[in-house]
Design a protein around this motif. Structure first.
Motif, short mmCIF file in Angstrom:
data_model
loop_
_atom_site.label_atom_id
_atom_site.label_comp_id
_atom_site.label_asym_id
_atom_site.label_seq_id
_atom_site.Cartn_x
_atom_site.Cartn_y
_atom_site.Cartn_z
N ALA A 174 -16.48 -6.64 -7.26
CA ALA A 174 -17.52 -7.63 -7.52
C ALA A 174 -17.05 -9.05 -7.19
CB ALA A 174 -17.96 -7.56 -8.98
N ASN A 175 -15.74 -9.27 -7.30
CA ASN A 175 -15.18 -10.60 -7.02
C ASN A 175 -14.64 -10.72 -5.59
OD1 ASN A 175 -15.68 -11.60 -9.63
ND2 ASN A 175 -13.84 -10.62 -10.41
N GLY A 176 -14.85 -9.69 -4.78
CA GLY A 176 -14.44 -9.72 -3.39
C GLY A 176 -12.93 -9.66 -3.16
N LYS A 177 -12.21 -9.10 -4.11
CA LYS A 177 -10.75 -9.01 -4.00
C LYS A 177 -10.37 -7.63 -3.46
CE LYS A 177 -9.95 -12.35 -7.64
NZ LYS A 177 -9.29 -12.62 -8.92
N ARG A 178 -10.41 -7.50 -2.14
CA ARG A 178 -10.21 -6.20 -1.49
C ARG A 178 -8.84 -5.60 -1.77
NH1 ARG A 178 -12.97 -7.40 4.37
NH2 ARG A 178 -15.06 -7.76 3.55
N ASP A 179 -7.80 -6.43 -1.74
CA ASP A 179 -6.45 -5.90 -1.99
C ASP A 179 -6.35 -5.31 -3.40
OD1 ASP A 179 -5.59 -6.59 0.54
OD2 ASP A 179 -4.61 -8.45 -0.10
N ASP A 180 -6.95 -5.98 -4.37
CA ASP A 180 -6.93 -5.48 -5.74
C ASP A 180 -7.74 -4.19 -5.86
OD1 ASP A 180 -5.29 -7.53 -6.55
OD2 ASP A 180 -6.89 -8.70 -7.50
N VAL A 181 -8.87 -4.14 -5.16
CA VAL A 181 -9.69 -2.92 -5.18
C VAL A 181 -8.85 -1.75 -4.70
CG1 VAL A 181 -11.68 -1.73 -4.16
CG2 VAL A 181 -11.89 -4.13 -4.85
N LYS A 182 -8.14 -1.94 -3.60
CA LYS A 182 -7.31 -0.88 -3.05
C LYS A 182 -6.21 -0.47 -4.03
CE LYS A 182 -4.37 0.31 0.83
NZ LYS A 182 -3.65 -0.14 2.00
N THR A 183 -5.52 -1.46 -4.59
CA THR A 183 -4.43 -1.18 -5.53
C THR A 183 -4.92 -0.42 -6.75
OG1 THR A 183 -3.21 -3.14 -4.82
CG2 THR A 183 -2.66 -2.26 -6.98
N PHE A 184 -5.99 -0.90 -7.37
CA PHE A 184 -6.50 -0.26 -8.58
C PHE A 184 -7.09 1.12 -8.29
CE2 PHE A 184 -7.23 -4.84 -10.10
CZ PHE A 184 -5.99 -4.90 -10.68
N SER A 185 -7.74 1.26 -7.15
CA SER A 185 -8.31 2.56 -6.78
C SER A 185 -7.21 3.59 -6.53
CB SER A 185 -9.19 2.43 -5.53
OG SER A 185 -10.31 1.61 -5.81
N GLY A 201 -9.32 2.23 -17.27
CA GLY A 201 -8.98 0.82 -17.10
C GLY A 201 -8.84 0.44 -15.64
N TYR A 202 -8.19 1.29 -14.86
CA TYR A 202 -8.04 1.02 -13.43
C TYR A 202 -9.37 1.09 -12.69
CZ TYR A 202 -2.96 0.82 -13.50
OH TYR A 202 -1.67 0.43 -13.73
N VAL A 203 -10.22 2.04 -13.05
CA VAL A 203 -11.54 2.14 -12.42
C VAL A 203 -12.35 0.88 -12.74
CG1 VAL A 203 -13.74 3.40 -12.46
CG2 VAL A 203 -11.56 4.66 -12.34
N GLU A 204 -12.31 0.44 -13.98
CA GLU A 204 -13.01 -0.78 -14.37
C GLU A 204 -12.45 -2.00 -13.63
OE1 GLU A 204 -13.50 -3.42 -18.38
OE2 GLU A 204 -13.77 -1.24 -18.58
N ALA A 205 -11.14 -2.07 -13.52
CA ALA A 205 -10.51 -3.19 -12.81
C ALA A 205 -10.90 -3.19 -11.34
CB ALA A 205 -9.00 -3.14 -12.97
N ALA A 206 -10.97 -2.01 -10.73
CA ALA A 206 -11.38 -1.91 -9.33
C ALA A 206 -12.82 -2.37 -9.15
CB ALA A 206 -11.21 -0.48 -8.82
N THR A 207 -13.67 -2.00 -10.09
CA THR A 207 -15.08 -2.42 -10.04
C THR A 207 -15.20 -3.94 -10.14
OG1 THR A 207 -15.77 -0.33 -11.02
CG2 THR A 207 -17.34 -2.15 -11.15
N GLU A 208 -14.45 -4.54 -11.05
CA GLU A 208 -14.46 -5.99 -11.20
C GLU A 208 -13.90 -6.68 -9.96
OE1 GLU A 208 -12.53 -7.18 -14.85
OE2 GLU A 208 -13.81 -5.87 -16.04
N ALA A 209 -12.84 -6.13 -9.41
CA ALA A 209 -12.24 -6.71 -8.20
C ALA A 209 -13.22 -6.64 -7.04
CB ALA A 209 -10.94 -5.99 -7.86
#
Length: 68
Positions: A37-48, A27-35
């Motif tokens: 794709a949406n250019g949400k760098r902070d979310d990518v970092k958090t989820f990763s 779920g976190y990997v999927e959320a990071a991928t979506e973030a």
């Protein structure tokens, strides 16, 4: 630094935890991928980071269960 705790678990219980963590990690990997794709760098970092921490915990648990 977090304080360590001691637990007594059966191999089956550890395997249940590993399975649950794998699903959570996906779920976190999927959320990071979506973030990403949406250019949400902070979310990518958090989820990763969450996915990496879960992976570390799964590695510790897997070492406690014999292969086979």
């Amino acid at each position: 630094m977090p304080k360590p705790i001691a637990l007594t678990l059966t191999e089956d219980e550890i395997e249940i935890l590993i399975d649950a963590l794998e699903a959570d990690q996906e779920g976190y990997v999927e959320a990071a991928t979506e973030a990403r794709a949406n250019g949400k760098r902070d979310d990518v970092k958090t989820f990763s980071e969450a996915a990496e921490r879960i992976n570390g915990l799964m590695t510790k648990l897997q070492a406690l269960v014999p292969e086979g």
